[in-house]
Design a protein around this motif. Structure first.
Motif, mmCIF file in Angstrom:
data_model
loop_
_atom_site.group_PDB
_atom_site.id
_atom_site.type_symbol
_atom_site.label_atom_id
_atom_site.label_comp_id
_atom_site.label_asym_id
_atom_site.label_seq_id
_atom_site.Cartn_x
_atom_site.Cartn_y
_atom_site.Cartn_z
ATOM 1 N N LEU A 14 0.840 -1.207 0.000
ATOM 2 C CA LEU A 14 0.000 0.000 0.000
ATOM 3 C C LEU A 14 0.869 1.248 0.000
ATOM 4 C CD1 LEU A 14 -2.699 1.475 0.214
ATOM 5 C CD2 LEU A 14 -2.570 1.203 2.708
ATOM 6 N N ASP A 15 1.925 1.254 0.812
ATOM 7 C CA ASP A 15 2.838 2.398 0.840
ATOM 8 C C ASP A 15 3.462 2.621 -0.535
ATOM 9 O OD1 ASP A 15 2.444 2.738 3.605
ATOM 10 O OD2 ASP A 15 4.014 1.275 4.064
ATOM 11 N N ILE A 16 3.868 1.522 -1.184
ATOM 12 C CA ILE A 16 4.481 1.626 -2.512
ATOM 13 C C ILE A 16 3.476 2.178 -3.523
ATOM 14 C CG2 ILE A 16 5.445 0.289 -4.432
ATOM 15 C CD1 ILE A 16 6.632 -1.619 -2.323
ATOM 16 N N GLY A 17 2.243 1.667 -3.457
ATOM 17 C CA GLY A 17 1.216 2.137 -4.383
ATOM 18 C C GLY A 17 0.898 3.608 -4.201
ATOM 19 N N LEU A 18 0.746 4.032 -2.945
ATOM 20 C CA LEU A 18 0.473 5.442 -2.680
ATOM 21 C C LEU A 18 1.643 6.323 -3.109
ATOM 22 C CD1 LEU A 18 -1.235 5.232 0.840
ATOM 23 C CD2 LEU A 18 -2.324 5.892 -1.318
ATOM 24 N N ALA A 19 2.871 5.852 -2.835
ATOM 25 C CA ALA A 19 4.053 6.625 -3.221
ATOM 26 C C ALA A 19 4.128 6.782 -4.735
ATOM 27 C CB ALA A 19 5.321 5.957 -2.688
ATOM 28 N N LEU A 20 3.884 5.704 -5.471
ATOM 29 C CA LEU A 20 3.924 5.777 -6.926
ATOM 30 C C LEU A 20 2.830 6.691 -7.467
ATOM 31 C CD1 LEU A 20 4.651 2.046 -7.889
ATOM 32 C CD2 LEU A 20 6.210 3.992 -8.045
ATOM 33 N N GLY A 21 1.632 6.608 -6.875
ATOM 34 C CA GLY A 21 0.533 7.447 -7.322
ATOM 35 C C GLY A 21 0.811 8.927 -7.114
ATOM 36 N N PHE A 22 1.267 9.278 -5.920
ATOM 37 C CA PHE A 22 1.569 10.678 -5.639
ATOM 38 C C PHE A 22 2.811 11.149 -6.404
ATOM 39 C CE2 PHE A 22 -1.432 10.159 -2.195
ATOM 40 C CZ PHE A 22 -1.989 11.428 -2.073
ATOM 41 N N TYR A 23 3.739 10.235 -6.652
ATOM 42 C CA TYR A 23 4.923 10.578 -7.441
ATOM 43 C C TYR A 23 4.509 10.950 -8.865
ATOM 44 C CZ TYR A 23 9.622 10.197 -9.471
ATOM 45 O OH TYR A 23 10.809 10.465 -10.116
ATOM 46 N N ALA A 24 3.615 10.151 -9.453
ATOM 47 C CA ALA A 24 3.165 10.416 -10.814
ATOM 48 C C ALA A 24 2.384 11.727 -10.893
ATOM 49 C CB ALA A 24 2.319 9.253 -11.319
ATOM 50 N N ILE A 25 1.469 11.942 -9.965
ATOM 51 C CA ILE A 25 0.647 13.154 -10.003
ATOM 52 C C ILE A 25 1.497 14.402 -9.820
ATOM 53 C CG2 ILE A 25 -1.155 14.445 -8.781
ATOM 54 C CD1 ILE A 25 -2.439 11.698 -8.145
ATOM 55 N N SER A 26 2.338 14.400 -8.792
ATOM 56 C CA SER A 26 3.140 15.593 -8.510
ATOM 57 C C SER A 26 4.251 15.772 -9.543
ATOM 58 C CB SER A 26 3.729 15.524 -7.098
ATOM 59 O OG SER A 26 4.490 14.340 -6.896
ATOM 60 N N GLY A 27 4.859 14.656 -9.978
ATOM 61 C CA GLY A 27 5.933 14.749 -10.966
ATOM 62 C C GLY A 27 5.434 15.254 -12.304
ATOM 63 N N LEU A 28 4.314 14.743 -12.766
ATOM 64 C CA LEU A 28 3.741 15.218 -14.024
ATOM 65 C C LEU A 28 3.202 16.640 -13.882
ATOM 66 C CD1 LEU A 28 1.996 11.928 -15.172
ATOM 67 C CD2 LEU A 28 3.904 13.070 -16.319
ATOM 68 N N GLY A 29 2.781 16.997 -12.673
ATOM 69 C CA GLY A 29 2.377 18.381 -12.442
ATOM 70 C C GLY A 29 3.527 19.336 -12.705
ATOM 71 N N VAL A 30 4.755 18.901 -12.355
ATOM 72 C CA VAL A 30 5.941 19.714 -12.616
ATOM 73 C C VAL A 30 6.331 19.673 -14.087
ATOM 74 C CG1 VAL A 30 8.419 19.925 -12.194
ATOM 75 C CG2 VAL A 30 6.868 19.588 -10.276
ATOM 76 N N THR A 31 6.450 18.470 -14.656
ATOM 77 C CA THR A 31 6.978 18.354 -16.017
ATOM 78 C C THR A 31 5.998 18.846 -17.074
ATOM 79 O OG1 THR A 31 6.225 16.052 -16.271
ATOM 80 C CG2 THR A 31 8.406 16.401 -15.320
ATOM 81 N N VAL A 32 4.740 18.432 -16.964
ATOM 82 C CA VAL A 32 3.734 18.849 -17.942
ATOM 83 C C VAL A 32 3.215 20.247 -17.634
ATOM 84 C CG1 VAL A 32 1.455 18.336 -18.906
ATOM 85 C CG2 VAL A 32 3.048 16.472 -18.420
ATOM 86 N N GLY A 33 2.978 20.522 -16.337
ATOM 87 C CA GLY A 33 2.391 21.804 -15.947
ATOM 88 C C GLY A 33 3.397 22.916 -15.793
ATOM 89 N N PHE A 34 4.183 22.880 -14.726
ATOM 90 C CA PHE A 34 5.146 23.949 -14.445
ATOM 91 C C PHE A 34 6.086 24.181 -15.624
ATOM 92 C CE2 PHE A 34 5.410 24.094 -9.491
ATOM 93 C CZ PHE A 34 4.037 24.214 -9.426
ATOM 94 N N HIS A 35 6.580 23.078 -16.208
ATOM 95 C CA HIS A 35 7.644 23.198 -17.201
ATOM 96 C C HIS A 35 7.109 23.435 -18.619
ATOM 97 C CE1 HIS A 35 11.634 21.514 -18.984
ATOM 98 N NE2 HIS A 35 11.616 22.834 -18.962
ATOM 99 N N ARG A 36 6.450 22.436 -19.176
ATOM 100 C CA ARG A 36 6.105 22.520 -20.598
ATOM 101 C C ARG A 36 4.942 23.476 -20.877
ATOM 102 N NH1 ARG A 36 7.774 16.502 -22.934
ATOM 103 N NH2 ARG A 36 9.176 15.991 -21.198
ATOM 104 N N LEU A 37 3.994 23.574 -19.955
ATOM 105 C CA LEU A 37 2.870 24.490 -20.161
ATOM 106 C C LEU A 37 3.200 25.905 -19.706
ATOM 107 C CD1 LEU A 37 -0.058 25.232 -20.828
ATOM 108 C CD2 LEU A 37 -0.713 24.376 -18.556
#
Length: 316
Positions: A56-79
């Motif tokens: 469960l910890d791994i799943g939650l970590a991966l989920g939040f990693y994807a959401i926050s990481g893509l928020g930076v790369t797709v949102g903050f950076h590319r957009l």
């Protein structure tokens, strides 16, 4: 080259590059939210040895990693930084919030720092170049530390009016900026709440807070910072750029495609950074999905003509 969002804020503009120093509270916040997750990352290895880590910890970590990481790369950076595509209002706000969950600062501050990086890339004025101290082994060691995380402990503050006037004028983004503290807090405690509710235990809440909160934040920090440091020191440079940005394939998946950094600096507004065969770019695929859903428009995809202008050995 196509005009970029950096165009009105190039060196020599009418406004100063810096805007004084960070406030004492802001400077303290940077130290806390860099150091505490990093300590958790250091503690992660012994804690994972036989206890304290569940699927469960791994799943939650991966989920939040994807959401926050893509928020930076797709949102903050590319957009927001480069205008690689246009997004409807719900998507813009959603990406701004998701990026803020990465605990790398507010959208406007992040964008201003990154635009300054491009305006002065690997030259005096670049906030995080590893080449500012020379190219001797000792100078590069000092430069690596500075580029990777040392620059964040400096008090200087990038001038927002010069480097991010569009975001300063965007009421939705300014609203997200003002919610920096509660969103940052939520990024840590929400995984703990979910872990506690799913396991119905305080222990489940504690381990989820540790792994999907502190460890996830610090790991994403170091992946992002590695693009600033490693990807300006080693790697392939098949495209023409005016700095030392390089492609470093080992970070491609973890950085969601950001480590195809040479192409990015050769053509900053391009929505896809991994343009060569075999170069996985998860962020570009996410933008493609948004485009298919009708949420993203005017996407600046690479074209043969666009790539020909920046490929080494090709005429401009």
């Amino acid at each position: 080259m196509t005009a970029t969002l950096e165009t009105p804020v190039q060196p020599g503009g009418p406004k100063p590059m810096l805007d004084g120093e960070r406030s004492a509270a802001s400077y303290l916040g940077v130290k806390i939210f860099v150091v505490l997750p990093f300590l958790a990352l250091i503690a992660a290895v012994p804690l994972a040895w036989g206890w304290g880590l569940s699927w469960l910890d791994i799943g939650l970590a991966l989920g939040f990693y994807a959401i926050s990481g893509l928020g930076v790369t797709v949102g903050f950076h590319r957009l927001f930084t480069h205008g690689s595509f246009r997004a409807n209002t719900p998507l813009r706000v959603g990406l701004a919030v998701a990026g803020t969950l990465a605990v790398q600062g507010s959208p406007t501050d992040w964008v201003a720092d990154h635009r300054r990086h491009h305006a002065f890339s690997d030259k005096e004025g670049d906030p995080h170049s590893p080449w500012l101290y020379g190219d001797s082994p000792l100078a590069l060691a000092k430069g690596f530390w500075h580029a990777h995380m040392g620059w964040m402990f400096e008090r200087e503050k990038t001038n927002l009016d010069r480097f991010a006037p569009d975001l300063m004028a965007d009421k939705n983004i300014r609203a997200v900026d003002k919610l920096l503290v509660p969103i940052t807090t939520l990024s840590f405690i929400l995984p703990g709440i979910l872990g506690g509710l799913i396991t119905w235990s305080w222990w489940g809440a504690l381990t989820a807070l540790f792994w999907a909160g502190f460890v996830r934040v610090s790991f994403l920090h170091h992946i992002t910072w590695s693009v600033n440091s490693i990807c300006h020191m080693i790697g392939d440079r098949p495209f023409k750029s005016k700095d030392k940005a390089a492609n470093f394939w080992p970070l491609a998946i973890l950085s969601f495609g950001e480590s195809w950094h040479n192409l990015h600096h050769a053509d900053p507004t391009c929505a896809r950074h991994g343009v060569l065969r075999g170069q996985v770019d998860i962020s570009a695929r996410v933008i493609w999905i948004f485009e298919k859903l009708g949420w993203a428009t005017q996407v600046r995809w690479p074209t043969p003509r666009r790539l020909a202008r920046i490929t080494k050995g090709q005429d401009d």
